[in-house]
Design a protein around this motif. Sequence first.
Motif, mmCIF file in Angstrom:
data_model
loop_
_atom_site.group_PDB
_atom_site.id
_atom_site.type_symbol
_atom_site.label_atom_id
_atom_site.label_comp_id
_atom_site.label_asym_id
_atom_site.label_seq_id
_atom_site.Cartn_x
_atom_site.Cartn_y
_atom_site.Cartn_z
ATOM 1 N N GLU A 16 36.581 -33.494 0.865
ATOM 2 C CA GLU A 16 37.947 -32.755 1.686
ATOM 3 C C GLU A 16 37.203 -33.340 3.604
ATOM 4 O O GLU A 16 38.565 -33.144 4.290
ATOM 5 N N VAL A 20 39.595 -35.689 6.356
ATOM 6 C CA VAL A 20 40.254 -34.007 7.225
ATOM 7 C C VAL A 20 39.984 -35.232 8.186
ATOM 8 O O VAL A 20 40.213 -35.568 9.385
ATOM 9 N N THR A 201 37.901 -19.594 -1.295
ATOM 10 C CA THR A 201 38.548 -20.869 0.210
ATOM 11 C C THR A 201 38.804 -21.886 -0.775
ATOM 12 O O THR A 201 36.978 -22.369 -1.044
ATOM 13 N N ASP A 202 39.945 -22.261 -0.649
ATOM 14 C CA ASP A 202 39.930 -24.221 -1.100
ATOM 15 C C ASP A 202 39.203 -24.437 -0.583
ATOM 16 O O ASP A 202 38.632 -24.689 1.238
ATOM 17 N N ALA A 204 39.482 -27.519 0.949
ATOM 18 C CA ALA A 204 40.680 -28.809 2.139
ATOM 19 C C ALA A 204 40.406 -27.732 3.071
ATOM 20 O O ALA A 204 40.656 -27.798 4.167
ATOM 21 N N ILE A 205 40.678 -26.072 3.465
ATOM 22 C CA ILE A 205 40.766 -25.446 4.130
ATOM 23 C C ILE A 205 40.027 -25.188 4.742
ATOM 24 O O ILE A 205 39.815 -25.470 6.267
ATOM 25 N N ALA A 206 38.589 -24.986 4.504
ATOM 26 C CA ALA A 206 37.334 -25.235 5.197
ATOM 27 C C ALA A 206 36.841 -26.317 5.954
ATOM 28 O O ALA A 206 36.516 -26.753 6.446
ATOM 29 N N GLU A 208 39.239 -28.030 7.678
ATOM 30 C CA GLU A 208 40.439 -28.611 8.409
ATOM 31 C C GLU A 208 39.560 -27.957 8.977
ATOM 32 O O GLU A 208 39.916 -28.182 10.553
ATOM 33 N N ASN A 209 39.442 -26.625 8.793
ATOM 34 C CA ASN A 209 39.064 -25.285 10.140
ATOM 35 C C ASN A 209 37.202 -25.953 10.743
ATOM 36 O O ASN A 209 37.163 -26.023 12.043
ATOM 37 N N LYS A 212 38.833 -28.919 12.578
ATOM 38 C CA LYS A 212 39.468 -28.334 14.408
ATOM 39 C C LYS A 212 38.423 -27.639 15.183
ATOM 40 O O LYS A 212 38.327 -27.889 16.497
#
Length: 235
Positions: A16, A20, A201-202, A204-206, A208-209, A212
Motif C-alpha cells: 500500500e 501511494v 485499520t485498513d 491503505a488508510i494507514a 495514506e496517513n 501525508k
Amino acid sequence: MESVLITGANRGLGLELQKVFFSGSFNTFPVVRTEEAADQLRMQFPLRCYPIVADLTSDKSIETIRMNLDKNAHSLDVVINNAGISGSEYLIETVRTEEVNNLFNIHCLGPIRTVQACIPNLRKSINPRIINVSSRLGSLTRMASGEFIDRRFSYSYRMAKAAQNMFTICLGQELMKDNITVCAIHPGQLLTRGRSTDADTDPAIAAENLYKWIKVIDINNTGLFVQPLVQNMPW
C-alpha cells in the motif's frame, strides 16, 4: 522528483505504501525477497519503479541495495523500514530462542543493513527521512502499564520492536548533524494476515496517513514515535 525506498513492499502495508508513493510521483525502490515478487511489481508499476531483490537477514543485502541505488538514483529522500515478521510463542516455557533471533534479525538488523546501504544517497537529499515501522507493542511505557496483559502477544515480536525503537532513538541522535530525520511509527492495528484481535485499520488508510505525514516532516520532527495523523506514542 523525490525517491523512496520501501522494504517488504510486495504485500500488506508495504504494498500500500508502494501504491501511494507511486501515485504521488515518487521514484520507488521496493525491496522484496524474490524475483517473482519483483516481476509482479514491475508489471503493476511499469514506470518509476525499480524493485530490488535482497534478503535483509544477510549482510549481502547492503551491497545489493547500494548497487541498485547507485545505478538508478542520485539521491534518496525517504527510507521506510517496513519489512517484518510475526512471532508466536508467548510463554517463557515455550518461547524459542531461534524465533527471537529470527525476529531480531529482520526487525533490528534489517533496518541497520538498509540504512547502511542507503546513507550515501540520503546525504545527497535536501530533506532526507528514515521511518522505522514499529508497533505499539514496542512501547516500554505501554507494556509496563499492563495494557497488554493476557493478550498473548509473542515475546519475540515485543522484544524486537522495543529494540528497534532504541535503534531509532540512537540513529536519530547520531544523524541529526547530517540533517537526516529519523522517526518511528505505529501504523495502527492493521487488518492484515497477522492481525491482532482488535485490528481496525485498513492498510491503505494507514499508508495514506503515513504518506501525508512524511510529506510535511523535516529535521525539526526527528526523534518522534507517532501513529501518523492520529496520536503521539510513548516510548
